[in-house]
Scaffold this motif. Structure first.
Motif, mmCIF file in Angstrom:
data_model
loop_
_atom_site.group_PDB
_atom_site.id
_atom_site.type_symbol
_atom_site.label_atom_id
_atom_site.label_comp_id
_atom_site.label_asym_id
_atom_site.label_seq_id
_atom_site.Cartn_x
_atom_site.Cartn_y
_atom_site.Cartn_z
ATOM 1 N N GLN A 261 1.001 7.119 -5.200
ATOM 2 C CA GLN A 261 2.452 7.054 -5.061
ATOM 3 C C GLN A 261 3.116 7.555 -6.333
ATOM 4 O OE1 GLN A 261 3.810 3.147 -3.885
ATOM 5 N NE2 GLN A 261 2.232 2.928 -2.300
ATOM 6 N N LYS A 298 6.405 7.477 -1.579
ATOM 7 C CA LYS A 298 5.136 7.430 -0.857
ATOM 8 C C LYS A 298 4.733 8.710 -0.131
ATOM 9 C CE LYS A 298 5.491 2.456 0.133
ATOM 10 N NZ LYS A 298 5.524 1.437 1.214
ATOM 11 N N LEU A 372 -0.824 0.453 -10.102
ATOM 12 C CA LEU A 372 -1.541 -0.232 -9.025
ATOM 13 C C LEU A 372 -2.139 -1.522 -9.581
ATOM 14 C CD1 LEU A 372 -2.522 -0.100 -6.067
ATOM 15 C CD2 LEU A 372 -4.618 0.988 -6.915
ATOM 16 N N THR A 378 -4.941 0.493 -1.877
ATOM 17 C CA THR A 378 -4.441 1.831 -1.571
ATOM 18 C C THR A 378 -5.491 2.508 -0.702
ATOM 19 O OG1 THR A 378 -3.424 3.822 -2.504
ATOM 20 C CG2 THR A 378 -5.453 3.092 -3.530
#
Length: 542
Positions: A261, A298, A372, A378
């Motif tokens: 992202q 995204k 993250l 993910t």
């Protein structure tokens, strides 16, 4: 009763042969009935060669998939790497679809170099009249003028040699599936030799099962560990994802696809600069809708917009239409699944730099290093790298050249050879800036040296002395022993930067073969080409 010929006019027989065969089969039918038709000669299938030049495996995977589809459509199809072909092979098959990627600065993939050299030898390459062909070029528009250059060169050269282009070359960006499908469908239709083929039912497409690029596994982040010392100028991370419950596995040498992202701060600055409403509704390619801010985080590439002056008065629909789809990133896998069940590891260098006062962040690398959180998921999937494999003969020596994050697949190789108790010797060339701050996986590597698993380790820390020292420097210093290993059948692997390091290492390899092996320039080049054909020289470069 009207006579209906049993052998169709497009069958591979002369008119006289069809006459006698029809007469023979008519007699058989009159004596043995319809069951005898099974003995009739089958219509010959049209040959089709799907050749590929592949560096990371995309072109190879696509070629093999299309060969299976073409077989289902009635062709006698086969997929083959360009390294296994000579120009004369195209004359045998007559119908050729060529798929190739481009790497580095417009270079041919490693397995296409020998074929490219062969068709460019003036007077040596045969003319290709009678060959029907089309080229699908895979590339990345971020590379500007060199986008799909390898495919463009091959397309032009085949035409110069007299081959007939049946479908115009198609140049694909990183998201190539739809364009590849249209190209192959057009080519199959024209190569079938019948307009009616356009209306013929296509072979059923293969259905992907399990977790794939189109259906990634939501994997939790298990580890994010800094590999550099705190006073290093670099920020390299050991990243680990969980595979538990996925049913996924992989081979050392493969790559991991990671869905990433964009940085929310970057997205917010772009939206503000254009005075767009962050909550404006956006329709995605899939038909789903979401808010503009979420879509830009995204679903769309925005890195090219950082620091750029907004286009005056551009409407939101036009702005969105100009954005590319945000693609997953491929990383060389840094682990053996046999050493770490239910896990996959990466070695990621965070990219951060400033241009004209504008701060830039690598989309994927800073997503993994900064954005993250541990435990969050993910999407991931595996990308096979059949060109980058350990030798099946475990006794063969292995030489690995992997500076910086190029150590990733060689950590995996060494773990795998340790678990499998491979008796072959292992030699690693590793380099970075400073030994005290940038010796990635130091304890594990030194441990292998101490146990003897790593037969030889040569390091090159460029900034530990006044004169810069690189991995190719260490190779040249060890020329005699390196040549001896090659003569013993050693496999030679390189991973890392394509623009400089990989080319410098390749040049050093040629020079070592010349000096230590007593070869001429031409003989050294031939020696290296033979290594490539035997899969003893493989590169994972980016």
């Amino acid at each position: 009763m009207t006579h209906v010929p049993l052998i169709p006019e497009n069958a591979p027989f002369t008119a006289e042969q069809r006459f006698w065969l029809n007469g023979f089969l008519a007699g058989v039918l009159s004596r043995g009935g319809a069951a005898a038709v099974a003995a009739a000669p089958a219509e010959a299938k049209r040959p089709l060669l799907i050749a590929f030049g592949s560096q990371s495996g995309n072109a190879e995977s696509l070629a093999k998939r299309l060969a299976r589809e073409a077989t289902g459509r009635g062709f006698a199809a086969r997929a083959a790497g360009l390294d296994s072909l000579q120009p004369a092979d195209l004359l045998k098959d007559k119908n050729v679809l060529l798929i190739t990627s481009t790497w580095g600065e417009g270079d041919m993939p490693d397995n296409a170099i020998s074929f490219w050299d062969a068709i460019n030898q003036n007077g040596s390459s045969p003319k290709l009249e009678g060959v029907q062909y089309s080229v699908l070029a895979l590339g990345d528009k971020n590379y500007g003028d060199t986008f799909c250059l390898a495919g463009k060169k091959l397309d032009e050269r085949l035409a110069e040699l007299g081959a007939t282009r049946i479908v115009d070359r198609v140049d694909c960006d990183v998201d190539f599936d739809d364009l590849a499908k249209k190209w192959s469908t057009n080519a199959f239709t024209l190569l079938s030799g019948s307009d009616s083929a356009a209306a013929a039912p296509a072979a059923e497409e293969e259905k992907e099962t399990g977790y794939t690029k189109k259906n990634p596994f939501p994997s939790p982040l298990l580890a994010n560990v800094a590999l550099n010392a705190s006073n290093s100028s670099k920020d390299t991370r050991h990243i680990a994802f969980s595979l538990k419950g996925s049913g996924l596995t992989y081979e050392v040498g493969d790559a991991l696809g990671v869905f990433v992202q964009n940085c929310a701060e970057v997205v917010d600055s772009i939206i503000a600069a254009h005075a767009f409403d962050p909550e404006a509704t956006i329709t995605l390619e899939s038909g789903a809708t979401c808010a503009l801010r979420e879509a830009m985080i995204k679903h769309f590439e925005v890195r090219h917009l950082v620091g750029k002056t907004p286009e005056a008065g551009i409407a939101l629909p036009a702005f969105i239409e100009g954005l590319r789809k945000l693609q997953p990133r491929l990383y060389s896998i840094a682990s053996s699944v046999n050493a770490h069940p239910d896990e996959v590891h990466l070695c990621v260098g965070a990219v951060r730099y400033s241009t004209d006062g504008v701060q830039h962040k690598g989309v994927a690398s800073t997503f993994l290093s900064d954005r993250l959180p541990l435990g969050e998921t993910t999407g991931i999937y595996f990308h096979a790298a059949n060109h980058f494999r350990l030798p099946t003969d475990l006794s063969k020596p292995v030489i690995m050249v992997g500076p910086g994050t190029g150590i990733a697949p060689f950590r995996a190789f060494l773990e795998e050879r340790e678990v499998t108790k491979a008796p072959g010797k292992n030699w690693l060339f590793f380099g970075d800036q400073k030994r005290t701050t940038d010796f990635l996986y130091h304890d594990q590597i030194i441990g292998w040296v101490q146990t003897g698993h790593l037969t030889r380790l040569d390091t090159a820390f460029s900034r530990d002395q006044e004169e810069k020292i690189y991995v190719q420097t260490r190779m040249m210093q060890a020329a005699s022993e390196l040549w001896q290993w090659l003569e013993e059948g050693a496999y030679f692997y390189v991973c890392g930067d394509a623009k400089r390091m990989a080319k410098d290492v390749d040049q050093a390899l040629h020079e070592i073969i010349q000096t230590a092996g007593g070869k001429t320039v031409e003989e050294a080049a031939a020696y290296v080409n033979e290594m490539k054909k035997a899969k003893r020289y493989a590169r994972d470069v980016y």
